[in-house]
Design a protein around this motif. Structure first.
Motif, short mmCIF file in Angstrom:
data_model
loop_
_atom_site.label_atom_id
_atom_site.label_comp_id
_atom_site.label_asym_id
_atom_site.label_seq_id
_atom_site.Cartn_x
_atom_site.Cartn_y
_atom_site.Cartn_z
N LEU A 1 -14.32 -17.58 22.76
CA LEU A 1 -13.97 -18.10 23.92
C LEU A 1 -12.35 -17.87 23.96
CD1 LEU A 1 -14.10 -20.12 26.31
CD2 LEU A 1 -13.59 -22.07 24.80
N LYS A 2 -11.64 -18.11 23.08
CA LYS A 2 -10.26 -17.71 22.88
C LYS A 2 -10.02 -16.46 23.15
CE LYS A 2 -6.09 -18.16 20.03
NZ LYS A 2 -5.46 -18.35 18.78
N TYR A 3 -10.63 -15.59 22.60
CA TYR A 3 -10.52 -14.01 23.04
C TYR A 3 -10.69 -13.78 24.52
CZ TYR A 3 -11.34 -8.99 22.93
OH TYR A 3 -11.57 -7.73 22.90
N SER A 4 -11.94 -14.34 25.22
CA SER A 4 -12.25 -14.07 26.34
C SER A 4 -11.07 -14.47 27.23
CB SER A 4 -13.55 -14.72 26.72
OG SER A 4 -14.45 -14.09 26.02
N VAL A 5 -10.47 -15.87 27.05
CA VAL A 5 -9.56 -16.28 27.84
C VAL A 5 -8.33 -15.36 27.66
CG1 VAL A 5 -7.99 -18.13 28.26
CG2 VAL A 5 -10.46 -18.66 27.99
N LEU A 6 -7.90 -14.95 26.58
CA LEU A 6 -6.74 -14.22 26.26
C LEU A 6 -6.84 -12.73 27.31
CD1 LEU A 6 -5.66 -15.08 22.71
CD2 LEU A 6 -4.86 -15.91 24.88
N ARG B 1 -5.22 -10.05 34.02
CA ARG B 1 -4.81 -10.62 35.32
C ARG B 1 -3.29 -10.79 35.51
NH1 ARG B 1 -6.32 -15.60 38.14
NH2 ARG B 1 -5.59 -15.19 40.24
N PHE B 2 -2.84 -10.89 34.41
CA PHE B 2 -1.36 -11.10 34.51
C PHE B 2 -0.91 -10.30 33.12
CE2 PHE B 2 -3.13 -15.51 35.82
CZ PHE B 2 -2.57 -15.23 37.03
N SER B 3 -0.95 -9.00 33.36
CA SER B 3 -0.39 -7.97 32.41
C SER B 3 1.08 -7.97 31.93
CB SER B 3 -0.78 -6.66 32.71
OG SER B 3 -0.27 -6.13 33.76
N GLU B 4 1.95 -8.65 32.80
CA GLU B 4 3.02 -8.62 32.37
C GLU B 4 3.85 -9.75 31.87
OE1 GLU B 4 2.73 -10.72 36.39
OE2 GLU B 4 1.79 -8.94 35.44
N VAL B 5 2.80 -10.91 31.61
CA VAL B 5 3.27 -11.99 30.94
C VAL B 5 2.77 -12.07 29.63
CG1 VAL B 5 2.76 -14.63 31.13
CG2 VAL B 5 2.84 -13.08 33.33
N GLU B 6 3.76 -12.72 28.61
CA GLU B 6 3.72 -12.78 27.28
C GLU B 6 2.58 -13.99 27.01
OE1 GLU B 6 3.45 -12.70 23.34
OE2 GLU B 6 4.69 -11.23 24.66
#
Length: 106
Positions: free
Chosen positions: A52-57, A63-68
């Motif tokens: 689940l964590k992997y899928s969310v990340l 979706r937000f590739s520029e965000v850490e």
């Protein structure tokens, strides 16, 4: 007759000793099998959580590739589920930040 009785007592003692050994062995085996079952269940649960964590990340990065994504580390399973829902519903980055900040601080 006395020799016969002594032999019967010795045989009875040996029989009870063997019964105790078998019972102890069966108890150890039962405990071992229960531990394995619990270990497998724990492993499955942890595997699902990591998935689940992997899928969310992964979805968040797409979706937000520029965000850490460090702010998404070490959340609870329920929080990852909610973030996944937010991502699938098309929530904005601000919505996700608000949710995480609210959950972490409160």
């Amino acid at each position: 007759m006395e020799k016969f009785n002594e032999d019967m007592i010795l045989q009875d003692m040996a029989f009870h000793r063997d019964l105790n050994k078998w019972a102890r062995h069966a108890r150890i085996q039962r405990v071992r099998e229960e531990g394995l079952r619990q270990g497998k269940q724990e492993g499955l649960r942890e595997g699902k959580q990591e998935g689940l964590k992997y899928s969310v990340l992964k979805l968040f990065q797409k979706r937000f590739s520029e965000v850490e994504i460090a702010f998404l580390d070490d959340l609870l399973v329920e929080q990852y589920e909610k973030i996944l829902d937010l991502l699938l519903e098309g929530a904005t980055l601000e919505d996700i930040y608000r949710f995480v900040n609210k959950e972490v601080s409160g």
